[in-house]
Design an enzyme around this catalytic site. Structure first.
Site, PDB file in Angstrom:
ATOM      1  N   ASP A  57       4.999   1.835  -9.009  1.00  0.00           N
ATOM      2  CA  ASP A  57       4.828   0.374  -8.302  1.00  0.00           C
ATOM      3  C   ASP A  57       4.460  -1.014  -9.029  1.00  0.00           C
ATOM      4  OD1 ASP A  57       4.848  -1.004  -5.847  1.00  0.00           O
ATOM      5  OD2 ASP A  57       2.916  -0.511  -5.174  1.00  0.00           O
ATOM      6  N   GLY A  75      -1.365  -3.279   1.806  1.00  0.00           N
ATOM      7  CA  GLY A  75      -0.764  -2.445   2.675  1.00  0.00           C
ATOM      8  C   GLY A  75      -1.564  -1.050   2.680  1.00  0.00           C
ATOM      9  N   GLY A 102      -9.422  -9.299  -0.897  1.00  0.00           N
ATOM     10  CA  GLY A 102      -7.935  -9.197  -0.510  1.00  0.00           C
ATOM     11  C   GLY A 102      -7.729  -8.063   0.515  1.00  0.00           C
ATOM     12  N   THR A 155      -8.410  -2.440   1.844  1.00  0.00           N
ATOM     13  CA  THR A 155      -9.108  -3.513   1.464  1.00  0.00           C
ATOM     14  C   THR A 155      -9.909  -3.607   0.542  1.00  0.00           C
ATOM     15  OG1 THR A 155      -9.302  -3.959   4.043  1.00  0.00           O
ATOM     16  CG2 THR A 155     -10.673  -5.360   2.774  1.00  0.00           C
TER      17      THR A 155
END
Length: 763
Positions: free
Chosen positions: A563, A449, A446, A452
């Site tokens: 986050d 932001g 995947g 990878t």
């Protein structure tokens, strides 16, 4: 006599050579006269009578204007201005600037969205544009475009949808402190902000946050602007805020570069269907599109023109370029040959020259052999030296990156902490390159932001997830090292395990355990009637609460995740929770209640108190967890999508229905059928407490964990009460007792009784 014969032979050769060149020239002229015009210009359409011009604009196939003159999905409109008679080439109502066949791109105009405050009368006016190409073959080029916002106290959102109907969102915040704080060419948040574009986007809509009216509070700019535009066409100018504004300087629109492709198949699949295959020129090649959607065509090396029409790729005559060959140049199909005239020697290609022979053949051969041997030795020596220099340079580069990435600090951390040493390792770059097959694209799990994630297999056969950061600035490297330091201190069953990291590359690499079953978002936000069962949603909420509570109060240092969102909650094959992505986390002393830091997080999950004050506390994670509880209850996404823009955000609607005692109106219909109503209400009340605007009114994560334990336990107690009822009914009947040889009485239990006892006593 021999000398005269040799001279005669040379003269004869020269005449023959000239005759041969004249014949080649005549054949070339004849071919140019006879060749059909469709192949000659390389831009003609397939059918006769089709327009290839719109004013001064050339329209190459597969594009076309008239019916039957274009490939499906590539139709354009040619519109004439009634006032000045000029022509415009359009895709729907979007004007085209340029079509670039070799790179499969098309440049269009995009309108600038704006929002302005007027003192007299006091009101706000705005004009917001959206870019919808979802029914076409065009997607916004990820590499060549960016999302830009300009203004003072401006918060702009870009809601995007790709051709697979995945929704993305980006936010840009820009502020102004004074005129002196603005800098030409700088777009880092002072007066100007920019954000990257994901791959394959076909829909883009710009929104301004109505809570940001800062343009009314300064004395030199009262307008905010936002747009997606081409990177090379934008350079921030302070006059956009202090002089002629950004909209007027660009007449309201800016260029945007779009990618396009043929069909949805790869080259390998498309070539099997010859009747519909687009690369019809005999000298063309097929290229799979970078977004994974379809393919494009290009002319082979040595050819140019249009690969989408028969004989559209024409040979390039390299001999027309005088710098290519200073000797005898003969053009060949896709290439050319360059040689020195007879009696001369040298290298006539690319700036070389031919020289007259003055030495005997024997001397020439001897010199040639000697020069060849010397050259071989020199080349071999150079190769060996080059190899050694490369090895040395690579070693020095790895050492440089190792120090740059705080490798010495991490080595001391690992050696000083026994628990860390047992669980964490610093890997070499060769180990991870071998584990990922040199970071092959087929190993990508995947993209996010910050980078990878690749799937890798270590030499000990452990399957791991290797995170490779995307950005290279020092702040991103510090963020990566921060994640390593924090993860090295964590040991919890519901937090993703850190195996180690690699610091020998410019972009550091993080090696985590491989979680094979995707994210909570993948399982919760699915199409169709059924999603995760309520019992799994409640258990997942409890496991996430345990993980966050551990971070806040049980780790060696208090850790604020910063986050927490559904896409950062991984699930294994048994749907066990694994909290991940600690790149934005902050560790503080246990006696600290909070820290002041730059705003960071994900829109929709971000604590509004933290956003306003910049002070990060443990209650910021509590708010984000409350958003996740709301998602689990409603099965809706936290951030707005195209479908929910009119209804407002999930959290605003959730708080409203809770205040109006209309909870059942927003709950997921699936869990209304599966979960006890009282249990759903208790979780909703807990979510509402976590989502309160003031952090001091929210519970701690320990309190949240305990409350969820009670709610989860109430389900178990319900099962126990049913078993006790069944047991009392059986006790009304006579149950025979079994007696052994020595007179001891042994008990006989039903399956329900065994389950009840096993739940009360440990084994």
């Amino acid at each position: 006599m021999p000398i005269k014969m040799l001279a005669d032979n040379r003269i004869t050769y020269k005449f023959k050579l000239k005759g041969f060149l004249i014949m080649l020239w005549l054949m070339f002229i004849l071919h140019a006269v006879v060749a059909p015009s469709a192949a000659g210009d390389g831009l003609a359409v397939i059918k006769p009578g089709c327009r290839s011009k719109c004013g001064n604009f050339t329209v190459p196939y597969p594009f076309g204007i008239d019916d039957g003159c274009f490939r499906e999905g590539f139709n354009l409109d040619c519109s004439q201005n009634a006032i000045d008679g000029t022509y415009r080439l359009l895709v729907g109502n979007i004007e085209v600037q340029e079509i670039v066949l070799p790179t499969s791109q098309i440049r269009m105009w995009n309108h600038i969205s704006w929002r302005c405050y007027h003192n007299t009368p006091r009101k706000i006016q705005s004009s917001k544009w959206f870019y919808d190409l979802t029914t076409t073959r065009y997607t916004i080029s990820q590499i060549h475009n960016k999302f830009v916002s300009i203004g003072c106290e401006t918060l702009a959102y870009n809601i995007m949808v790709d051709y697979k109907d995945n929704t993305y969102q980006a936010a840009c915040v820009s502020v102004c402190y004074s005129r002196e704080s603005l800098t030409n060419g700088s777009c880092t948040g002072i007066g100007c902000c920019e954000s990257p574009i994901p791959s394959g986007i076909s829909f883009s809509e710009i929104l301004f946050d109505s809570n940001f009216n800062g343009s009314a509070w300064n004395d030199f700019s009262n307008c905010s602007f936002a747009v997606v535009m081409e990177v090379d066409s934008f350079l921030f100018d302070t006059s956009y805020l202090t002089g002629i504004d950004f909209w007027n300087k660009n007449n309201g629109q800016v260029p945007i570069l779009m990618d396009w492709s043929i069909g949805d198949e790869t080259c390998e699949v498309a070539q099997k269907n010859e009747s519909n295959y687009a690369c019809v020129s005999s000298n063309s090649v097929c290229i799979n599109h970078i977004t994974g959607r379809g393919y494009s065509c290009n002319c082979s090396a040595g050819y140019h023109g249009n690969p989408y029409i028969v004989d559209g790729c024409r040979d390039i005559d390299e001999c027309e370029n005088s710098s290519v060959c200073s000797g005898i140049c003969v053009n060949t199909a896709g290439s050319y040959e360059c040689s020195c005239p007879l009696g001369t020697h040298g290298d006539p290609t690319r700036g070389g020259a031919c020289y007259q022979n003055k030495m005997s053949i024997g001397i020439t051969i001897a010199i040639g052999v000697g020069a060849g041997a010397t050259l071989l030795i020199l080349v071999f020596s150079m190769l060996v030296l080059k190899r050694r220099l490369e090895v040395r340079r690579n070693k020095q580069l790895k050492q440089k990156f190792f120090k740059q990435n705080h490798g010495l600090l991490l080595e001391r951390l690992i050696s000083s902490t026994e628990d860390t040493t047992g669980r964490m390792k610093i890997f070499s770059s060769e180990e991870l390159e071998k584990a990922t097959n040199n970071f092959d694209q087929t190993r990508i799990l995947g993209c996010g932001g910050h980078g990878t994630v690749y799937k890798g297999i270590l030499s000990d056969l452990r399957v791991v997830a290797i995170k490779r950061s995307k950005l290279l600035d020092q702040s991103e490297i510090d963020q990566f090292i921060n994640e390593v330091v924090i993860l090295s201190q964590i040991n919890h069953r519901n937090v993703v395990k850190l195996f180690g990291c690699c610091l020998e590359t410019e972009v550091p690499l993080l090696v985590n355990e491989f979680i094979s079953n995707g994210t909570l978002s993948d399982h919760l936000h699915v199409q169709g009637r059924n999603s995760l069962p309520w019992k799994d949603r409640l258990r997942i909420a409890l496991e996430v609460a345990r993980a966050i509570s551990y971070l806040h109060s049980a780790a060696s240092m208090s850790i604020f995740h910063r986050d927490i969102k559904c896409s950062n909650i991984l699930l294994d094959d048994c749907l066990t929770t694994k909290l991940s992505d600690f790149g934005a986390s902050k560790s503080v002393d246990l006696d600290q209640t909070g820290i002041t830091t730059a705003i960071q997080g994900t829109y929709g999950y971000l604590d509004p108190e933290y956003y306003q004050t910049g002070r990060l506390t443990e209650k910021s994670d509590v708010y984000s967890f409350g958003v996740i509880l709301a998602e689990l209850l409603t099965r809706e996404k936290a951030y707005p999508t195209r479908m929910s823009l009119q209804n407002g955000s999930l959290i605003a609607r959730f708080i409203m229905v809770m205040a109006e005692n209309r909870l059942l109106d927003i709950l997921d219909s699936q869990i209304l059928e599966e979960g006890p109503t009282e249990q759903l209400k208790e979780v909703a009340v807990l979510a509402e407490r976590c989502l309160r605007l003031r952090g001091e009114e929210r519970p701690t994560m320990k309190e949240v964990e305990v409350r969820l334990e009670v709610i989860w336990g109430s389900k178990t107690e319900f099962v126990h009460s049913q078993l006790r009822t069944a047991q009392s009914l059986r006790e009304r009947r006579t149950i025979p007792k079994l007696t052994n040889a020595v007179g001891d009485t042994s008990r006989q239990y039903s399956l329900e009784e065994e389950m009840l006892l096993s739940s009360k006593f440990g084994r």
